[in-house]
Design an enzyme around this catalytic site. Structure first.
Site, PDB file in Angstrom:
ATOM      1  N   LYS A 148       5.027  -1.271  -5.307  1.00  0.00           N
ATOM      2  CA  LYS A 148       4.877  -0.766  -6.693  1.00  0.00           C
ATOM      3  C   LYS A 148       5.850   0.378  -6.913  1.00  0.00           C
ATOM      4  O   LYS A 148       6.346   0.986  -5.953  1.00  0.00           O
ATOM      5  CB  LYS A 148       3.452  -0.276  -6.952  1.00  0.00           C
ATOM      6  CG  LYS A 148       2.949   0.882  -6.047  1.00  0.00           C
ATOM      7  CD  LYS A 148       3.335   2.282  -6.466  1.00  0.00           C
ATOM      8  CE  LYS A 148       2.756   3.364  -5.548  1.00  0.00           C
ATOM      9  NZ  LYS A 148       3.438   4.653  -5.645  1.00  0.00           N
ATOM     10  N   ASP A 198      -4.329   4.475  -3.754  1.00  0.00           N
ATOM     11  CA  ASP A 198      -3.422   3.489  -4.368  1.00  0.00           C
ATOM     12  C   ASP A 198      -3.910   2.050  -4.206  1.00  0.00           C
ATOM     13  O   ASP A 198      -3.372   1.140  -4.839  1.00  0.00           O
ATOM     14  CB  ASP A 198      -2.031   3.576  -3.727  1.00  0.00           C
ATOM     15  CG  ASP A 198      -1.178   4.660  -4.366  1.00  0.00           C
ATOM     16  OD1 ASP A 198      -1.633   5.276  -5.344  1.00  0.00           O
ATOM     17  OD2 ASP A 198      -0.057   4.881  -3.867  1.00  0.00           O
TER      18      ASP A 198
HETATM   19  O1  C5P Z   1      -4.795   8.365  -1.092  1.00  0.00           O
HETATM   20  P1  C5P Z   1      -3.959   8.771   0.056  1.00  0.00           P
HETATM   21  O2  C5P Z   1      -4.772   9.003   1.290  1.00  0.00           O
HETATM   22  O3  C5P Z   1      -2.764   7.925   0.267  1.00  0.00           O
HETATM   23  O4  C5P Z   1      -3.365  10.223  -0.342  1.00  0.00           O
HETATM   24  C1  C5P Z   1      -2.699  11.029   0.610  1.00  0.00           C
HETATM   25  C2  C5P Z   1      -2.972  12.498   0.331  1.00  0.00           C
HETATM   26  O5  C5P Z   1      -2.376  12.895  -0.891  1.00  0.00           O
HETATM   27  C3  C5P Z   1      -4.440  12.835   0.179  1.00  0.00           C
HETATM   28  O6  C5P Z   1      -5.039  13.104   1.422  1.00  0.00           O
HETATM   29  C4  C5P Z   1      -4.388  14.079  -0.702  1.00  0.00           C
HETATM   30  O7  C5P Z   1      -4.111  15.220   0.080  1.00  0.00           O
HETATM   31  C5  C5P Z   1      -3.177  13.830  -1.586  1.00  0.00           C
HETATM   32  N1  C5P Z   1      -3.570  13.283  -2.904  1.00  0.00           N
HETATM   33  C6  C5P Z   1      -4.023  14.157  -3.891  1.00  0.00           C
HETATM   34  N2  C5P Z   1      -4.383  13.654  -5.127  1.00  0.00           N
HETATM   35  C7  C5P Z   1      -4.298  12.323  -5.391  1.00  0.00           C
HETATM   36  C8  C5P Z   1      -3.825  11.421  -4.403  1.00  0.00           C
HETATM   37  C9  C5P Z   1      -3.467  11.944  -3.167  1.00  0.00           C
HETATM   38  O8  C5P Z   1      -4.110  15.366  -3.674  1.00  0.00           O
HETATM   39  N3  C5P Z   1      -4.660  11.880  -6.600  1.00  0.00           N
END
Ligand code: C5P
Length: 291
Positions: free
Chosen positions: A8, A134
């Site tokens: 994406k 995601d």
């Molecule tokens: O969702 P994912 O684990 O891939 O996201 C990685 C990190 O990015 C999270 O642990 C968080 O610290 C940060 N994040 C955030 N706000 C979001 C998405 C991700 O702070 N909406």
């Protein structure tokens, strides 16, 4: 069975503030593109066995595809085990959602392979959300608005498919570290319930070009080599050059179809350059299964 696991881009990404759960409140517009990994699924054995080809990635529960299969088998224990092979093409840490896409493909692939009812949609989405912010987008695909942590998905009417160039500098950007750095900047900003750019009915590519990415200035400041690629693409005549997610992939939209030979020689030689196409939900359905 072999399934395509598409990447994406984020055509737009607004950070509205910090949430009580430590995540950031986002309004983002996701778009599927035809750059993909391949996910081979085979029922058999006991538990989850994963092999990864093409990139040095963990093959255990540190890998999101592994965790997705474990979660699926816990929710629908209809078989004892599954073997997964990932053929990786999507760059790592590039803001293209490769790991999340693989997890969603494993969930949807196992449902398909095991003939689990379509009415499991809601449950599958819950599993996806628990795996990563995601993942829910990849269960829908096409053009979609993401709010909340980026995991509340509203499908938008698809845009006409078009060429999109993806240029990934040779470095991995950690999403967590970008959001960590942003934390101080956004801590005192109020979280509102609406993004300031409204996407809905009647969105076209003209409008898509007016989006932005709130993480872009921060990533450009931190990584001069990412900045250099941006400048080179602007000089090459790209109408829109925007960071995808937390980077470091740039998406570039040109007014006319171009050849890779038209791209600037000033691009660092270790960049990965992909001439991709956006995909609507009908194409995604058609292309999902390889055989
Ligand atoms: O969702 P994912 O684990 O891939 O996201 C990685 C990190 O990015 C999270 O642990 C968080 O610290 C940060 N994040 C955030 N706000 C979001 C998405 C991700 O702070 N909406």
């Amino acid at each position: 069975m072999i399934y395509r696991s598409f990447a994406k881009v984020n055509l737009h990404l607004e950070v509205l503030g910090l949430r009580p759960d430590g995540y950031h409140e986002l309004r983002t517009v996701f778009q599927s593109v035809d750059l993909c990994d391949l996910v081979h699924l085979q029922i058999g054995g006991s538990g989850v066995r994963l092999e990864v080809a093409g990139q040095a990635l963990p093959d255990d529960e540190r890998n999101l595809a592994h965790r997705a299969a474990t979660a699926f088998l816990a929710a629908w224990p209809v078989v004892d085990g599954v073997r997964i092979t990932l053929e990786k093409n999507i760059p790592l840490g590039g803001g293209l959602g490769g790991g999340s896409s693989n997890a969603a493909t494993v969930l949807q692939g196992l449902r398909h392979l095991l003939g689990v009812q379509q009415s499991t949609d809601v449950r599958l989405e819950e599993l996806g959300r628990a795996l990563g912010a995601d993942v829910p987008f990849f269960l829908t695909g096409g053009l979609a608005l993401g709010s909340g942590r980026g995991d509340e998905i509203l499908p938008l009417p698809d845009l006409p498919e078009r060429e999109i160039w993806l240029v990934t500098p040779a470095l991995e950007v950690s999403t967590a570290s970008v959001f960590q750095e942003l934390r101080e900047l956004t801590a005192d900003r109020e979280v509102s319930s609406m993004g300031s750019l409204v996407w809905g009915e009647g969105v076209d590519w003209e409008m898509a070009a007016r989006g932005w990415n709130d993480l872009q200035p921060l990533v450009m400041r931190r990584f001069p080599e990412v900045c250099r690629v941006y400048n080179a693409l602007v000089e090459a005549g790209a109408r829109t050059v925007r960071l995808s997610g937390s980077g470091a992939t740039w998406l570039a939209l040109f007014d006319d179809a171009i050849e890779s030979s038209d791209l600037p020689t000033a691009l660092p030689p270790d960049c990965r350059v992909f001439r991709a196409r956006t995909l609507n939900r009908t194409s995604l359905q058609r292309l999902r299964v390889v055989h």
